[in-house]
Design an enzyme around this catalytic site. Structure first.
Site, PDB file in Angstrom:
ATOM      1  N   THR A   1       0.819  -1.212   0.000  1.00 23.16           N
ATOM      2  CA  THR A   1       0.000   0.000   0.000  1.00 23.16           C
ATOM      3  C   THR A   1       0.849   1.257   0.000  1.00 23.16           C
ATOM      4  O   THR A   1       0.506   2.256  -0.639  1.00 23.16           O
ATOM      5  CB  THR A   1      -0.934   0.008   1.229  1.00 23.16           C
ATOM      6  OG1 THR A   1      -1.796  -1.128   1.164  1.00 23.16           O
ATOM      7  CG2 THR A   1      -1.777   1.272   1.274  1.00 23.16           C
TER       8      THR A   1
ATOM      9  N   SER B   1       1.326  -7.245  -1.295  1.00 21.95           N
ATOM     10  CA  SER B   1       1.923  -8.309  -0.480  1.00 21.95           C
ATOM     11  C   SER B   1       1.042  -9.553  -0.405  1.00 21.95           C
ATOM     12  O   SER B   1       1.521 -10.630  -0.040  1.00 21.95           O
ATOM     13  CB  SER B   1       2.237  -7.802   0.932  1.00 21.95           C
ATOM     14  OG  SER B   1       1.065  -7.633   1.702  1.00 21.95           O
TER      15      SER B   1
ATOM     16  N   THR C   1       1.132  -4.459   4.097  1.00 19.77           N
ATOM     17  CA  THR C   1       0.738  -4.869   5.448  1.00 19.77           C
ATOM     18  C   THR C   1       0.094  -6.250   5.514  1.00 19.77           C
ATOM     19  O   THR C   1       0.173  -6.920   6.543  1.00 19.77           O
ATOM     20  CB  THR C   1      -0.245  -3.854   6.064  1.00 19.77           C
ATOM     21  OG1 THR C   1      -1.445  -3.808   5.276  1.00 19.77           O
ATOM     22  CG2 THR C   1       0.378  -2.469   6.130  1.00 19.77           C
ATOM     23  N   ASP C   2      -0.548  -6.704   4.436  1.00 26.94           N
ATOM     24  CA  ASP C   2      -1.318  -7.949   4.520  1.00 26.94           C
ATOM     25  C   ASP C   2      -0.463  -9.142   4.927  1.00 26.94           C
ATOM     26  O   ASP C   2      -0.921 -10.014   5.677  1.00 26.94           O
ATOM     27  CB  ASP C   2      -2.010  -8.245   3.186  1.00 26.94           C
ATOM     28  CG  ASP C   2      -3.235  -7.364   2.966  1.00 26.94           C
ATOM     29  OD1 ASP C   2      -3.673  -6.709   3.931  1.00 26.94           O
ATOM     30  OD2 ASP C   2      -3.744  -7.331   1.831  1.00 26.94           O
TER      31      ASP C   2
END
Length: 407
Positions: free
Chosen positions: A43, A90, A121-122
């Site tokens: 992101t 990710s 972040t995932d």
């Protein structure tokens, strides 16, 4: 994937989506020397697709450096200590992606005192755990993973703050002679193998799985909350592994072979056995109910999960790991269901995060003595070795040093 020395490359979006004017950043005097930078996408580097409006990776590592004011500390990094092995959402990362990140880190750390990894972040907690554990016996310098909930250059974004503060955390770790992997997000610095994602909207997207963060971070200062991991921890982990396995830890992962199942009211024993019988499944991870509890009805075999565990571990020779689904939770042997599951052959993950347990299972399955071939030819011996190695602390993932309820 192979790490590339290029930090540029064409963007999927027009450059008008990127803020090129450096943001105002007040940098303290940094004690750290050269800093390695590894960019992977996520992101932080996304921009809207002109046609669909969907966010997708678009900004290169060089553009991120320009936009965040990192150019103002040029003395601490150079093009030679920057890598961008890929630019991905990710969610698309797999174990080969972890290897690409690790290869890129090893390249930049040769000429650096530490490194920062910018990541989506995932799956950030998975990648941080993968680097921490795979390089547990060779990483003598600090590495900090960070990312963002809102893309760089977007109104109200958190990307620039996370990037700059992660560098400050890296400097603090260097001053403390710290070694190993950390995650910086919001206002917390977390041991890499203890980080878990808790929100997809709040800026504090990650927490320590035991809610015992290592550092509290503000724009003004970094406050240590516990002693850092050092090269002494690295050597201890290395010696313990050698004592059990008898050969060095290899920084390699099985590409697949692990299945995670969340237990819910009504999950049947037969469904677990059926899943484990799939030839593509070698290790089963069960997300328990609460503190390691599982359904264990004596008068209804359909809901007797310990019976399924016994069949999977003894007849199929496949490890079963139980993890807690709760942040701040731990597998505690205080409930009958949990005690029966462990007696049936399940391995307790203690307070290990689900992400770290997944990564560790794939790492162990990638070791020669714990490979699919080893399980097929020496099932009992390999099952015993897997159990012994899974509970070893490679890079802080077990939390043994600070968890009161760890088994």
């Amino acid at each position: 994937m192979v790490a590339s020395k290029s930090t540029g490359g064409s963007s999927a979006m027009e450059s008008s989506n990127v803020i090129h004017k450096p943001m105002k950043v007040i940098w303290p005097d940094l004690a750290i020397g050269q800093i390695g930078l590894v960019f992977t996408g996520g992101t932080l580097s996304m921009a809207p697709d002109p046609k669909t409006g969907a966010l997708r990776p678009a900004v290169s590592g060089t553009e991120i450096v320009d936009a965040t004011g990192l150019r103002t500390i040029r003395d601490h990094f150079s093009v030679e200590t920057m890598r961008q092995p890929f630019n991905l959402d990710s969610s698309d990362l797999t174990p080969p992606g972890w290897v690409a990140i690790n290869n890129a880190l090893l390249e930049v750390l040769g000429d650096s005192d530490g490194a920062a990894v910018f990541h989506g972040t995932d799956t950030l907690a998975y990648s941080a755990s993968a680097t921490a554990m795979a390089l547990a016996h060779s990483l003598s310098k600090p590495v900090v993973f960070t990312g963002a909930q809102v893309p760089l250059g977007t109104a109200g974004e958190d990307a620039s703050a996370n990037i700059t503060r992660s560098v400050k955390l890296l400097d603090t770790l260097h001053r403390q002679n710290a070694a190993g992997v950390y995650v910086y997000f919001g206002d917390l610095g977390i041991i890499g193998t203890r980080a878990t994602k808790v929100s997809d909207v709040r800026f504090q997207a990650f927490e320590d799985v035991s809610r015992l963060s290592a550092y509290f971070c503000t724009a003004e200062e970094i406050q240590p909350a516990r002693p850092p991991r050092t090269t002494m921890d690295v050597e201890r982990s290395k010696a313990e592994w050698a004592n059990v396995v008898g050969e060095p830890l290899e920084a390699r992962f099985a590409p697949n072979g692990v299945l995670s199942i969340e237990l819910n009211p009504g999950t049947t024993a037969d469904s677990l056995v059926y899943s484990a019988e799939n030839p593509s499944v070698r290790i089963l991870i069960l997300r328990s109910l609460g503190a390691g509890n599982v359904p264990a009805q004596e008068d209804n075999s359909q809901y007797n999960i310990p019976n399924a565990i016994a069949e999977i571990t003894s007849k199929l020779s496949k490890p079963v790991i139980i993890v807690s689904p709760i942040v701040g939770g731990s597998i505690r042997s205080i409930y009958e269901g949990n005690l029966k599951a462990l007696k049936a052959g399940a391995i307790s993950a203690g307070s290990m995060s689900a992400e770290a347990a997944w990564v560790k299972a794939l790492l162990l399955l990638g070791q020669p003595k714990l490979s699919e071939g080893a399980f097929n030819t020496r099932p009992e011996e390999t099952m015993d070795l897997f159990r012994k190695t899974f509970v070893l602390d490679l890079a802080g993932e077990t939390g043994k040093q600070f968890d009161a309820f760890n088994n």
